[in-house]
Design a protein around this motif. Structure first.
Motif, short mmCIF file in Angstrom:
data_model
loop_
_atom_site.label_atom_id
_atom_site.label_comp_id
_atom_site.label_asym_id
_atom_site.label_seq_id
_atom_site.Cartn_x
_atom_site.Cartn_y
_atom_site.Cartn_z
N ASN A 92 97.62 -109.36 -2.05
CA ASN A 92 98.23 -110.68 -1.90
C ASN A 92 99.54 -110.83 -2.66
O ASN A 92 100.35 -111.68 -2.31
CB ASN A 92 97.29 -111.78 -2.39
N GLU A 93 99.72 -110.09 -3.73
CA GLU A 93 100.91 -110.24 -4.56
C GLU A 93 101.47 -108.87 -4.92
O GLU A 93 100.78 -107.86 -4.83
CB GLU A 93 100.58 -110.98 -5.87
N GLY A 94 102.72 -108.90 -5.39
CA GLY A 94 103.36 -107.68 -5.88
C GLY A 94 104.52 -107.26 -5.01
O GLY A 94 104.88 -107.92 -4.04
N SER A 95 105.13 -106.16 -5.42
CA SER A 95 106.24 -105.60 -4.65
C SER A 95 106.29 -104.10 -4.88
O SER A 95 105.78 -103.60 -5.88
CB SER A 95 107.57 -106.25 -5.06
N ILE A 96 106.89 -103.41 -3.96
CA ILE A 96 107.07 -101.97 -4.08
C ILE A 96 108.54 -101.68 -3.82
O ILE A 96 109.09 -102.12 -2.80
CB ILE A 96 106.21 -101.19 -3.07
N ASN A 97 109.15 -100.98 -4.73
CA ASN A 97 110.53 -100.53 -4.55
C ASN A 97 110.52 -99.01 -4.46
O ASN A 97 109.91 -98.35 -5.30
CB ASN A 97 111.41 -100.97 -5.73
N VAL A 98 111.17 -98.48 -3.45
CA VAL A 98 111.22 -97.05 -3.25
C VAL A 98 112.68 -96.63 -3.13
O VAL A 98 113.45 -97.25 -2.39
CB VAL A 98 110.47 -96.63 -1.96
N SER A 99 113.03 -95.60 -3.87
CA SER A 99 114.36 -95.02 -3.78
C SER A 99 114.21 -93.59 -3.26
O SER A 99 113.50 -92.78 -3.85
CB SER A 99 115.01 -95.01 -5.16
N VAL A 100 114.87 -93.30 -2.15
CA VAL A 100 114.81 -91.97 -1.55
C VAL A 100 116.21 -91.37 -1.58
O VAL A 100 117.15 -91.97 -1.05
CB VAL A 100 114.29 -92.03 -0.09
N ALA A 101 116.31 -90.21 -2.22
CA ALA A 101 117.58 -89.48 -2.26
C ALA A 101 117.47 -88.31 -1.28
O ALA A 101 116.80 -87.32 -1.58
CB ALA A 101 117.88 -88.99 -3.68
N LEU A 102 118.06 -88.45 -0.13
CA LEU A 102 117.91 -87.43 0.90
C LEU A 102 118.50 -86.09 0.48
O LEU A 102 117.86 -85.05 0.63
CB LEU A 102 118.55 -87.92 2.20
N SER A 103 119.70 -86.10 -0.06
CA SER A 103 120.30 -84.83 -0.44
C SER A 103 119.59 -84.20 -1.64
O SER A 103 119.52 -82.99 -1.75
CB SER A 103 121.79 -84.99 -0.76
N GLY A 104 119.03 -85.03 -2.49
CA GLY A 104 118.29 -84.51 -3.65
C GLY A 104 116.82 -84.26 -3.35
O GLY A 104 116.08 -83.78 -4.19
#
Length: 110
Positions: A92-104
């Motif tokens: 019901n609550e919260g957040s997810i942040n995702v960082s994707v570095a394609l070249s790395g």
């Protein structure tokens, strides 16, 4: 799809747990590729300092029966090396942040 939390606890035969680990990891990789496994890993003791072979997995499945079938098919569980409890998780609550570095070729959660 719904989310299900699987708490996995080792039995008394740690040699069986260790022997089953390669098959367990291969299974985790397989169901991750199928889109079933969301997150998985060991869980610490209450102090946060010691990893005591407890594990937690979060599955995506259509219902409890499907999630249970995935957990039962895990070699750790089917071999009797570990037992599990499963619960439906209503997020019901919260957040997810995702960082994707394609070249790395890396990804980071925060």
């Amino acid at each position: 799809m719904e989310l299900f939390v699987v708490h996995s606890t080792p039995g008394r035969d740690m040699d069986l747990v260790k022997a089953t680990l390669p098959d367990h990891l291969a299974y985790q990789k397989q169901i991750e590729a199928q889109g079933v496994l969301f997150l998985a890993g060991p869980v610490s003791d209450a102090t946060g300092e010691e990893m005591q072979a407890q594990g937690m997995m979060i599955y995506r499945a259509r219902d409890m029966a499907a999630a249970r079938a995935f957990a039962e098919a895990d070699p750790m569980h089917s071999a009797g090396a570990r037992s599990f409890e499963i619960r439906k998780w209503l997020v019901n609550e919260g957040s997810i942040n995702v960082s994707v570095a394609l070249s790395g070729q890396s990804a980071e959660f925060s």
